[in-house]
Write a protein that holds these residues in place. Structure first.
Motif, PDB file in Angstrom:
ATOM      1  N   VAL A  23       9.804   4.509   2.093  1.00 33.30           N
ATOM      2  CA  VAL A  23       8.353   4.647   2.172  1.00 33.30           C
ATOM      3  C   VAL A  23       7.882   4.338   3.578  1.00 33.30           C
ATOM      4  N   ALA A  24       6.629   4.690   3.827  1.00 35.40           N
ATOM      5  CA  ALA A  24       6.034   4.417   5.124  1.00 35.40           C
ATOM      6  C   ALA A  24       5.797   2.927   5.268  1.00 35.40           C
ATOM      7  N   PRO A  25       5.547   2.436   6.487  1.00 39.09           N
ATOM      8  CA  PRO A  25       5.293   1.014   6.682  1.00 39.09           C
ATOM      9  C   PRO A  25       4.179   0.530   5.786  1.00 39.09           C
ATOM     10  N   PRO A  26       4.292  -0.689   5.238  1.00 38.42           N
ATOM     11  CA  PRO A  26       3.315  -1.191   4.287  1.00 38.42           C
ATOM     12  C   PRO A  26       1.894  -1.168   4.815  1.00 38.42           C
ATOM     13  N   GLU A  27       1.692  -1.421   6.129  1.00 42.50           N
ATOM     14  CA  GLU A  27       0.345  -1.487   6.640  1.00 42.50           C
ATOM     15  C   GLU A  27      -0.367  -0.145   6.529  1.00 42.50           C
ATOM     16  N   ASN A  28       0.381   0.951   6.483  1.00 40.00           N
ATOM     17  CA  ASN A  28      -0.232   2.255   6.335  1.00 40.00           C
ATOM     18  C   ASN A  28      -0.598   2.539   4.892  1.00 40.00           C
ATOM     19  N   LEU A  29       0.150   1.984   3.946  1.00 34.31           N
ATOM     20  CA  LEU A  29      -0.110   2.235   2.538  1.00 34.31           C
ATOM     21  C   LEU A  29      -1.144   1.270   1.966  1.00 34.31           C
ATOM     22  N   LEU A  30      -1.162   0.054   2.481  1.00 35.45           N
ATOM     23  CA  LEU A  30      -2.138  -0.931   2.033  1.00 35.45           C
ATOM     24  C   LEU A  30      -2.954  -1.371   3.239  1.00 35.45           C
ATOM     25  N   PRO A  31      -4.058  -0.716   3.498  1.00 33.70           N
ATOM     26  CA  PRO A  31      -4.834  -1.030   4.703  1.00 33.70           C
ATOM     27  C   PRO A  31      -5.350  -2.455   4.729  1.00 33.70           C
ATOM     28  N   GLU A  32      -5.461  -3.095   3.556  1.00 35.16           N
ATOM     29  CA  GLU A  32      -5.920  -4.485   3.542  1.00 35.16           C
ATOM     30  C   GLU A  32      -4.874  -5.443   4.102  1.00 35.16           C
ATOM     31  N   MET A  33      -3.607  -5.084   3.973  1.00 36.03           N
ATOM     32  CA  MET A  33      -2.527  -5.972   4.382  1.00 36.03           C
ATOM     33  C   MET A  33      -2.139  -5.699   5.833  1.00 36.03           C
ATOM     34  N   ILE A  34      -2.742  -6.419   6.759  1.00 34.45           N
ATOM     35  CA  ILE A  34      -2.481  -6.213   8.180  1.00 34.45           C
ATOM     36  C   ILE A  34      -1.274  -7.042   8.597  1.00 34.45           C
ATOM     37  N   GLY A  35      -0.238  -6.395   9.086  1.00 30.49           N
ATOM     38  CA  GLY A  35       0.940  -7.118   9.548  1.00 30.49           C
ATOM     39  C   GLY A  35       2.228  -6.446   9.115  1.00 30.49           C
TER      40      GLY A  35
END
Length: 460
Positions: free
Chosen positions: A198-210
């Motif tokens: 999958v793509a980096p988590p920050e791209n899939l969950l915009p709330e989770m920065i980092g």
């Protein structure tokens, strides 16, 4: 010239029809063979799978228009598998050969699939789905063909989702829900994910920065539990962003279109908290001049976020426990029981387990309620545990502040100063420090090291 063009167009239509793909998921090789014979005659490209994991791999490898699922799969429960597939591929035709409720898309191709089921039926094991299949399907000329010679209606164009000119880019929220379903499927299978990276988590969950490891783990847990109605307990220090996690869980769930109610148990006086949660009738207490719906009832069908759950009085905890166990509540001053469908997400910065297992006056939380809330505990990491994310968080907050004031940037010395701090106030403190620095910078577009102050500015 026109005749040649028409002939070429007809050839293209037939080729387009032949590219339609269906995945057959069944452990019965005989059933797969019979369905393959029938579907091939209807110009479907058939891909076989002996179980759920293999079917998932086939769907990931090549987009398919349809999925036929047998009544039993060797590696997982068919109902749960079908539910996850519907979430991942809402536009795909999904049909269970046992006639079970599939809830998939309805398209003109459905009759062709049902016809194939009838042709492949075994007289000894006829099913409801096969019995519902039409005896024949319309031909390209508008006539009716029999089971031995079936002609597929000629399609002038490929399906809309295959047309590159008409295809829309999937939104980030849809991507996140799609990934949540894939990870939920891997849990059902009890094995490592069989899907593409999958793509980096920050791209899939915009709330989770980092991009730190603690944030990746947090994002993974959010994706896993979001599609379910499981009660979640979010633990973490003050200022880490527990409400942000709760909103992400709601956004990625099937309840996203329903209410998201928030109640801070520490912000409401103890005498009013019960009425605020459960509602009250007219005259239930002094000042109750009319009936009022409580936060739980108002969140029906959606999510209730109880912040600072550790501050809830012991007397009210028993009533909350009963609601979590039965899904029923009674308004204050009313004898009628109301049944509601609400997912509960609670958050605390206190050591709730310690408070529940203490003795004497130090025991301020019920142990049974703690276990009922902590079905799926999630720990939000402190900022000092993910210092590599400070730069990304700083850029995110400066971008947000740029909507209200000129966009400013951090100088290298200022950014280095951020990495030297221990951040006892966590992400909230970082946001306030940057806002203070932007104000102290005045008309300059850069924030220097001297503007990064970790205490409130005083008069000079």
């Amino acid at each position: 010239m026109n005749i040649g063009r028409d002939a070429m167009s007809g050839t293209d239509s037939v080729e387009a029809a032949a590219t339609r793909t269906v995945v057959l998921a069944s452990a019965d090789s005989g059933l797969r063979q019979r369905l393959r014979t029938s579907l091939t005659g209807l110009r479907w490209q058939v891909r076989e799978a002996g179980g759920g994991a293999e079917a998932m791999a086939q769907l990931e490898d090549s987009r398919s228009e349809a999925l036929l699922v047998d009544s039993w799969l060797p590696d997982l429960e068919v109902g749960e598998f079908a539910s996850v597939i519907r979430m991942m591929y809402p536009a795909m035709e999904l049909l269970r050969v046992d006639g079970g409720a599939d809830g998939g898309a309805r398209s003109p191709r459905r009759n062709e699939l049902l016809h194939a089921l009838r042709e492949a039926q075994n007289p000894v094991t006829d099913t409801v789905a096969w019995a519902a299949a039409p005896i024949s399907v319309p031909t390209a000329e508008g006539g009716v063909g029999n089971g031995a010679s079936v002609r597929v209606p000629v399609r002038a164009t490929v399906p809309a989702w295959r047309d590159a000119d008409q295809k829309e880019v999937r939104s980030r929220d849809e991507d996140a829900r799609f990934d949540s379903a894939r990870q939920a499927l891997s849990v059902l299978l009890g094995r490592d994910e069989v899907v593409r990276p999958v793509a980096p988590p920050e791209n899939l969950l915009p709330e989770m920065i980092g991009t730190s490891e603690p944030m990746r783990e947090l994002t993974r847990l959010i994706r896993l539990v979001a599609p379910r109605s499981t009660t979640v307990l979010i633990e973490g220090e003050t200022g880490t962003g527990k409400e942000v996690v709760a909103r992400a869980l709601h956004r990625l769930s099937s309840r996203v279109s329903k209410p998201f109610a928030v109640l801070n148990c520490a912000a409401i006086p103890e005498a009013l908290l019960e009425a605020e949660l459960f509602g009250h009738t007219r005259g239930a207490f002094t000042g109750a001049v009319q009936s009022r719906t409580g936060r739980i009832e108002a969140a029906h069908g959606g999510t209730l976020f109880l912040d600072e759950i550790g501050e809830m009085p012991m007397a009210l905890q028993a009533k909350m426990l009963r609601f979590l166990e039965c899904g029923e509540l009674q308004r204050v001053g009313d004898n009628e029981t109301i049944r509601v469908d609400v997912r509960v997400i609670a958050a605390t910065h206190q050591p709730l387990e310690k408070l529940a297992t203490s003795v004497g006056a130090e025991r301020t939380f019920r142990l049974d309620l703690y276990h009922r809330l902590a079905v799926f505990p999630v720990e939000v990491p402190a900022l000092r545990e993910r210092m590599e994310d400070v730069g990304l968080l700083a850029e995110h907050f400066l971008e947000q502040m740029g909507e209200e004031m000129p966009r400013k940037r951090l100088m290298k010395q200022a950014e280095a100063k951020l990495y030297e701090h221990t951040w006892p106030g966590n992400v909230r403190e970082l946001m306030h420090v940057l806002e203070r620095g932007a104000i102290l910078a005045g008309d300059r577009m850069e924030i220097n090291a001297e503007e990064i102050r970790f205490r409130r500015a005083t008069r000079g």
